[in-house]
Scaffold this motif. Sequence first.
Motif, PDB file in Angstrom:
ATOM      1  N   UNK A   1       0.741  -1.153  -0.089  1.00 26.75           N
ATOM      2  CA  UNK A   1       0.122  -0.113   0.101  1.00 26.75           C
ATOM      3  C   UNK A   1       0.824   1.218   0.070  1.00 26.75           C
ATOM      4  N   UNK A   2       0.574   2.326  -0.860  1.00 24.65           N
ATOM      5  CA  UNK A   2       1.376   3.434  -1.028  1.00 24.65           C
ATOM      6  C   UNK A   2       1.032   4.387   0.166  1.00 24.65           C
ATOM      7  N   UNK A   3       2.203   4.971   0.764  1.00 27.55           N
ATOM      8  CA  UNK A   3       1.629   5.430   1.863  1.00 27.55           C
ATOM      9  C   UNK A   3       1.599   6.999   1.301  1.00 27.55           C
ATOM     10  N   UNK A   4       1.016   7.923   2.228  1.00 28.94           N
ATOM     11  CA  UNK A   4       0.761   9.390   1.846  1.00 28.94           C
ATOM     12  C   UNK A   4       1.707  10.134   1.864  1.00 28.94           C
ATOM     13  N   UNK A   5       2.055  11.022   1.073  1.00 28.71           N
ATOM     14  CA  UNK A   5       3.421  11.745   0.903  1.00 28.71           C
ATOM     15  C   UNK A   5       3.416  12.373   2.324  1.00 28.71           C
ATOM     16  N   UNK A   6       4.739  12.543   2.731  1.00 29.36           N
ATOM     17  CA  UNK A   6       5.159  13.167   4.087  1.00 29.36           C
ATOM     18  C   UNK A   6       4.398  14.422   4.484  1.00 29.36           C
ATOM     19  N   UNK A   7       4.292  15.399   3.515  1.00 27.36           N
ATOM     20  CA  UNK A   7       3.601  16.737   3.950  1.00 27.36           C
ATOM     21  C   UNK A   7       2.196  16.373   4.293  1.00 27.36           C
ATOM     22  N   UNK A   8       1.216  15.483   3.784  1.00 19.99           N
ATOM     23  CA  UNK A   8       0.000  15.226   4.003  1.00 19.99           C
ATOM     24  C   UNK A   8      -0.063  14.598   5.571  1.00 19.99           C
ATOM     25  N   UNK A   9       0.908  13.755   5.690  1.00 18.11           N
ATOM     26  CA  UNK A   9       1.008  12.906   7.098  1.00 18.11           C
ATOM     27  C   UNK A   9       1.139  13.827   7.950  1.00 18.11           C
ATOM     28  N   UNK A  10       1.973  14.909   7.967  1.00 17.43           N
ATOM     29  CA  UNK A  10       2.292  15.824   8.866  1.00 17.43           C
ATOM     30  C   UNK A  10       1.189  16.856   9.172  1.00 17.43           C
ATOM     31  N   UNK A  11       0.491  17.188   7.948  1.00 11.50           N
ATOM     32  CA  UNK A  11      -0.800  17.998   8.171  1.00 11.50           C
ATOM     33  C   UNK A  11      -1.960  17.197   8.741  1.00 11.50           C
ATOM     34  N   UNK A  12      -2.082  15.926   8.449  1.00  5.61           N
ATOM     35  CA  UNK A  12      -2.880  15.207   9.305  1.00  5.61           C
ATOM     36  C   UNK A  12      -2.510  15.321  10.995  1.00  5.61           C
ATOM     37  N   UNK A  13      -1.434  14.993  10.902  1.00  5.34           N
ATOM     38  CA  UNK A  13      -0.721  14.902  12.488  1.00  5.34           C
ATOM     39  C   UNK A  13      -1.237  16.188  13.230  1.00  5.34           C
ATOM     40  N   UNK A  14      -0.852  17.368  12.413  1.00  4.68           N
ATOM     41  CA  UNK A  14      -1.135  18.774  13.290  1.00  4.68           C
ATOM     42  C   UNK A  14      -2.705  19.128  13.255  1.00  4.68           C
ATOM     43  N   UNK A  15      -3.562  18.680  12.160  1.00  2.37           N
ATOM     44  CA  UNK A  15      -4.985  18.801  12.361  1.00  2.37           C
ATOM     45  C   UNK A  15      -5.497  18.024  13.467  1.00  2.37           C
ATOM     46  N   UNK A  16      -5.253  16.761  13.547  1.00  4.44           N
ATOM     47  CA  UNK A  16      -5.857  16.002  14.744  1.00  4.44           C
ATOM     48  C   UNK A  16      -5.484  16.225  16.022  1.00  4.44           C
ATOM     49  N   UNK A  17      -4.489  17.322  16.233  1.00  6.36           N
ATOM     50  CA  UNK A  17      -4.395  18.065  17.446  1.00  6.36           C
ATOM     51  C   UNK A  17      -5.339  18.799  17.882  1.00  6.36           C
ATOM     52  N   UNK A  18      -6.205  19.224  16.920  1.00 11.96           N
ATOM     53  CA  UNK A  18      -7.227  20.219  17.218  1.00 11.96           C
ATOM     54  C   UNK A  18      -8.350  19.527  17.950  1.00 11.96           C
ATOM     55  N   UNK A  19      -9.061  20.694  18.900  1.00 13.12           N
ATOM     56  CA  UNK A  19     -10.259  19.786  19.587  1.00 13.12           C
ATOM     57  C   UNK A  19     -11.238  19.661  18.622  1.00 13.12           C
ATOM     58  N   UNK A  20     -11.992  18.411  18.920  1.00 15.24           N
ATOM     59  CA  UNK A  20     -12.958  17.844  18.039  1.00 15.24           C
ATOM     60  C   UNK A  20     -12.574  17.426  17.016  1.00 15.24           C
ATOM     61  N   UNK A  21     -11.662  17.299  16.587  1.00 19.15           N
ATOM     62  CA  UNK A  21     -10.871  16.649  15.240  1.00 19.15           C
ATOM     63  C   UNK A  21     -10.271  15.330  15.556  1.00 19.15           C
ATOM     64  N   UNK A  22     -10.950  14.240  15.102  1.00 15.99           N
ATOM     65  CA  UNK A  22     -10.236  12.862  15.378  1.00 15.99           C
ATOM     66  C   UNK A  22      -9.482  12.430  14.036  1.00 15.99           C
ATOM     67  N   UNK A  23      -8.741  11.495  13.746  1.00 17.93           N
ATOM     68  CA  UNK A  23      -8.184  10.848  12.927  1.00 17.93           C
ATOM     69  C   UNK A  23      -8.639  11.014  11.696  1.00 17.93           C
ATOM     70  N   UNK A  24      -9.970  10.511  11.554  1.00 16.55           N
ATOM     71  CA  UNK A  24     -10.639  10.378  10.395  1.00 16.55           C
ATOM     72  C   UNK A  24     -10.925  11.686   9.894  1.00 16.55           C
ATOM     73  N   UNK A  25     -11.546  12.945  10.594  1.00 20.11           N
ATOM     74  CA  UNK A  25     -11.962  14.258  10.071  1.00 20.11           C
ATOM     75  C   UNK A  25     -10.282  14.685   9.543  1.00 20.11           C
ATOM     76  N   UNK A  26      -9.515  14.549  10.595  1.00 16.81           N
ATOM     77  CA  UNK A  26      -7.923  15.252  10.190  1.00 16.81           C
ATOM     78  C   UNK A  26      -7.759  14.750   8.897  1.00 16.81           C
ATOM     79  N   UNK A  27      -7.864  13.293   8.512  1.00 18.28           N
ATOM     80  CA  UNK A  27      -7.520  13.075   7.298  1.00 18.28           C
ATOM     81  C   UNK A  27      -8.268  13.603   6.152  1.00 18.28           C
TER      82      UNK A  27
END
Lengths: 200, 361
Positions: A1-27
């Motif tokens: 399975x191809x992984x997401x490009x690194x910048x997308x992964x780090x964006x997901x990481x940053x977004x999922x730290x926000x309140x009310x945003x879980x891993x799915x929404x962050x993605x």
Amino acid sequence: MAALPEPVASLIGALSKLPGIGPRSAERIALHLVQAETGAVKQLAQILVTARDRVQLCAVCGALTEKSPCAVCSDPRRDASLVCIVERPVDIISIEKSGTFRGKYHVLRGKISPLNGIEPEDLRIAELEKRLAQEPIKEIVIALGTDVEGDATSFYLAKRLARGELKITRIAHGLPAGTGLEFADELTLSRALEGRREMP
Amino acid sequence: MRMHLSHLRLRDFRNYARLDVDFAPGFHLLLGDNAQGKTNVLEAIYLLATLRSFRGVGSAQMVRHGQKGCFAGGTLVGQGDHEVKMYWSARERSLSLDGRPVRKLTDYLGVLRTVVFCTEDLQLIKGTARSRRRFLDLLLSQTHRAYLPLLQRYAQTLRSRNAMLKRPVPDPLALEGFSRELISAGEEIIRLRHELVPKLSPLARLAYRRVSNEAEELRIEYAPSVKRDFAVELAQSHVRERAYRSTLIGPHRDELQLLLNDRSAAQFGSEGQKRTLAIALKMTQAEYLTGIHGGPPVLLIDDIMGELDVKRRSAFLPLLERIHQSRGQVFMTATEENWPQELGRDVQRWVVDKGVLRKAI
């Protein structure tokens, strides 16, 4: 399975730290952003930075404001003898919406919470004591929630702030307006009974 | 008010890939060899009633091997019909009543009332005081809507207060704030337990006399941690609680004493007496709930008949007879050899075989 490009992964990481945003929404948000029109994303980034730059805490009451002291603190028509204590800045907005409170505010920025390591000294109580020394405050209205920590903090404040002629009150809790008794739970009802008032 | 479970639906629950079964009111006997899934049916019914397993295990173990999640649902007939659905997986869990998600536990618990009889009941006598407090708590939450929120509030206050006592130097005023909350919730819990136990004691004495082969007298007594005044005693314990860094006084330290001829059953009772006592306590629970709610709870009897002699078994008969008359419901598991034949006449028999449940002919 191809992984997401690194910048997308780090964006997901940053977004999922926000309140009310879980891993799915962050993605979902991240994938949307990296495929959106560049202009729109730049504009969003700019709005984020501007908002963060322009909003600060009022040096007096702790509310969110663009200009410190805030509009309420610097409004001469507000009753300076009356100060309402709330937990979070957003609580001010709730009370303001009711349109019945004409005094000023003080934000504690939390409540005593031993399980989260929050002690009295982590709250803006010293700032309030300074205000009590400087401002013509006659009454403090405690408007914290009625959970265990809210109740314990209210008691703490009432004891610690007690001085001279200062009146300390707590907002009433009881039945929601406009409903029948059958909708109230037992705890609410028993509190409403404790806080009953004499009728004229 | 009588109630029964009229339909049970399981998906990937324990060893049941799928199960859809209708149950009439009355007496259901689930027969089968060991490890075929008899108890799993009881566990599912108990789960729908209490959202817990009576086997004291986490929900992960209820998922069928190799599956992601499990589903349990049912139709309850009591004061009107209710449709319950519950899904559990490591990532999500949901509970709905009549198609609407359940937000507050207190709105849900009580829709189906059950009393389970199982071998783990022996912990009521042999276990720590915690298991006996849980017995009281379960009864009170099944009969007082306000009790569960009260207990949760007390537990949260206790955790907060203990966290504070673990600090090198707790702020005395802040500690007092939490002490007040502890006292106000605690006093209410103590009051309700005080009211409950004297009502249970005669029921328990009667139940014990029916089940027991001997003539000992059973007495159950509430032994609260607080003797007179919670506030005073909590203040008096201050030096000690600072040393132990934990709250030492309060309903979380209560005990329910079980006395046979005025002597502690846990210390002096024989193995047989302890077993008898465990059954008597569960019967007490069933009788008490029947009295309060005007109809019996659904009884779940897991494999205990085999261990009992005829005299002890027959003690069940009046209870079962009454449930039969009031069109309540009983589920009992047993193996083909040891099921109580004396219950013969109106029993609906089921055969459980490798995760399949079918009516016995």
